[in-house]
Design a protein around this motif. Sequence first.
Motif, mmCIF file in Angstrom:
data_model
loop_
_atom_site.group_PDB
_atom_site.id
_atom_site.type_symbol
_atom_site.label_atom_id
_atom_site.label_comp_id
_atom_site.label_asym_id
_atom_site.label_seq_id
_atom_site.Cartn_x
_atom_site.Cartn_y
_atom_site.Cartn_z
ATOM 1 N N GLN A 202 0.829 -1.207 0.000
ATOM 2 C CA GLN A 202 0.000 0.000 0.000
ATOM 3 C C GLN A 202 0.860 1.251 0.000
ATOM 4 O OE1 GLN A 202 -2.110 -0.864 3.635
ATOM 5 N NE2 GLN A 202 -3.986 -1.478 2.561
ATOM 6 N N THR A 203 1.892 1.246 0.829
ATOM 7 C CA THR A 203 2.768 2.412 0.953
ATOM 8 C C THR A 203 3.523 2.658 -0.339
ATOM 9 O OG1 THR A 203 2.999 2.044 3.332
ATOM 10 C CG2 THR A 203 4.672 3.398 2.268
ATOM 11 N N ALA A 204 4.022 1.596 -0.940
ATOM 12 C CA ALA A 204 4.768 1.734 -2.194
ATOM 13 C C ALA A 204 3.910 2.406 -3.257
ATOM 14 C CB ALA A 204 5.242 0.369 -2.677
ATOM 15 N N HIS A 205 2.697 1.930 -3.440
ATOM 16 C CA HIS A 205 1.825 2.484 -4.476
ATOM 17 C C HIS A 205 1.424 3.922 -4.150
ATOM 18 C CE1 HIS A 205 0.579 -1.892 -5.631
ATOM 19 N NE2 HIS A 205 1.723 -1.527 -6.192
ATOM 20 N N ALA A 206 1.160 4.212 -2.873
ATOM 21 C CA ALA A 206 0.745 5.566 -2.484
ATOM 22 C C ALA A 206 1.861 6.583 -2.673
ATOM 23 C CB ALA A 206 0.285 5.569 -1.031
ATOM 24 N N PHE A 215 10.547 0.003 -4.281
ATOM 25 C CA PHE A 215 10.344 0.810 -3.086
ATOM 26 C C PHE A 215 11.190 0.281 -1.935
ATOM 27 C CE2 PHE A 215 7.699 0.769 0.908
ATOM 28 C CZ PHE A 215 8.089 2.023 1.339
ATOM 29 N N ILE A 216 11.200 -1.032 -1.750
ATOM 30 C CA ILE A 216 11.967 -1.625 -0.652
ATOM 31 C C ILE A 216 13.446 -1.271 -0.780
ATOM 32 C CG2 ILE A 216 12.750 -3.824 0.314
ATOM 33 C CD1 ILE A 216 9.920 -4.923 -0.396
ATOM 34 N N ALA A 217 13.966 -1.338 -2.005
ATOM 35 C CA ALA A 217 15.381 -1.018 -2.224
ATOM 36 C C ALA A 217 15.664 0.453 -1.917
ATOM 37 C CB ALA A 217 15.764 -1.345 -3.662
ATOM 38 N N ALA A 218 14.785 1.358 -2.369
ATOM 39 C CA ALA A 218 14.975 2.788 -2.122
ATOM 40 C C ALA A 218 14.865 3.098 -0.634
ATOM 41 C CB ALA A 218 13.947 3.593 -2.914
ATOM 42 N N PRO A 227 11.254 -1.865 4.727
ATOM 43 C CA PRO A 227 10.035 -1.381 5.392
ATOM 44 C C PRO A 227 9.456 -2.396 6.377
ATOM 45 C CG PRO A 227 9.964 -0.898 3.047
ATOM 46 C CD PRO A 227 11.158 -1.764 3.256
ATOM 47 N N GLY A 228 9.453 -3.674 6.011
ATOM 48 C CA GLY A 228 8.918 -4.698 6.901
ATOM 49 C C GLY A 228 9.702 -4.800 8.194
ATOM 50 N N ARG A 229 11.014 -4.808 8.091
ATOM 51 C CA ARG A 229 11.841 -4.878 9.300
ATOM 52 C C ARG A 229 11.742 -3.591 10.093
ATOM 53 N NH1 ARG A 229 17.188 -7.609 6.496
ATOM 54 N NH2 ARG A 229 16.357 -9.744 6.373
ATOM 55 N N TYR A 230 11.600 -2.476 9.389
ATOM 56 C CA TYR A 230 11.441 -1.202 10.083
ATOM 57 C C TYR A 230 10.164 -1.203 10.918
ATOM 58 C CZ TYR A 230 10.071 3.573 10.941
ATOM 59 O OH TYR A 230 9.628 4.709 11.561
#
Length: 241
Positions: A202-206, A215-218, A227-230
């Motif tokens: 959801q966050t990536a698309h938004a 998105f995860i790499a950036a 993001p998941g570990r964060y």
Amino acid sequence: MSALQSHERGHLVYAASGVLAVHTDRGTSIVPANRVAWTPAGYSHRHEAHGDTDMRIVFLEPALARHLPDRPAVFLASGIAREILLALTGPGNDDRSAPAHPSAAGSRLLRVLVDELWEAQEQPLHFPEPQDDRLQAMARLLSERPADNASLAELGRTIGASSRTLSRLLHDELGMTFYEWRTQLRIYHALVLLAEGHDTTQTAHACGWANPSTFIAAFAAIIGTTPGRYRAGRQSAAPGD
């Protein structure tokens, strides 16, 4: 968002949970989990909380503040720094501040805290505020529509400036490319959304990423973790968990 204020002493802000933004006329410092924002004395600023935020504030006397930058900055909080911040500010309550006149033990802890931050890696989480009117207009567009993938040329046509001019201004004022600047702004929005409970996809698309893996790499390149570990770390770091 808090009212605009300034202090005679510089202060450190730590989010035991949630995400904080510290706004000054020099830009915005983003304070996700396990980061500490430093605002020197005399800077007009305001705090903005996102999610269920437990904000801790520690003021530093000039003798300690001189060991930190003379500008706003964000640092990674070591385990020792985190425990000192929590110990100095007491039980978990919103907007907790350390005592104005710490005990002898508290003063020793403050010295250790500053030593830990002095040794820590400064984080790329202070986003400078552009001064040029054209860059400010573009910043407003990008902040209002982080998912908009308009090119620099397209944005330039909207605000009345060529892509070449905007590229030069970004380089001269902020030392960034358009891609770097937009990525930082999007990561800021991503941190807010994650703090509010949105998942990675959801966050990536938004925030304008069609592919969550991109998105995860950036995100990892700037924040230092996925993001998941964060999200997992932010939740486990909350007092009482």
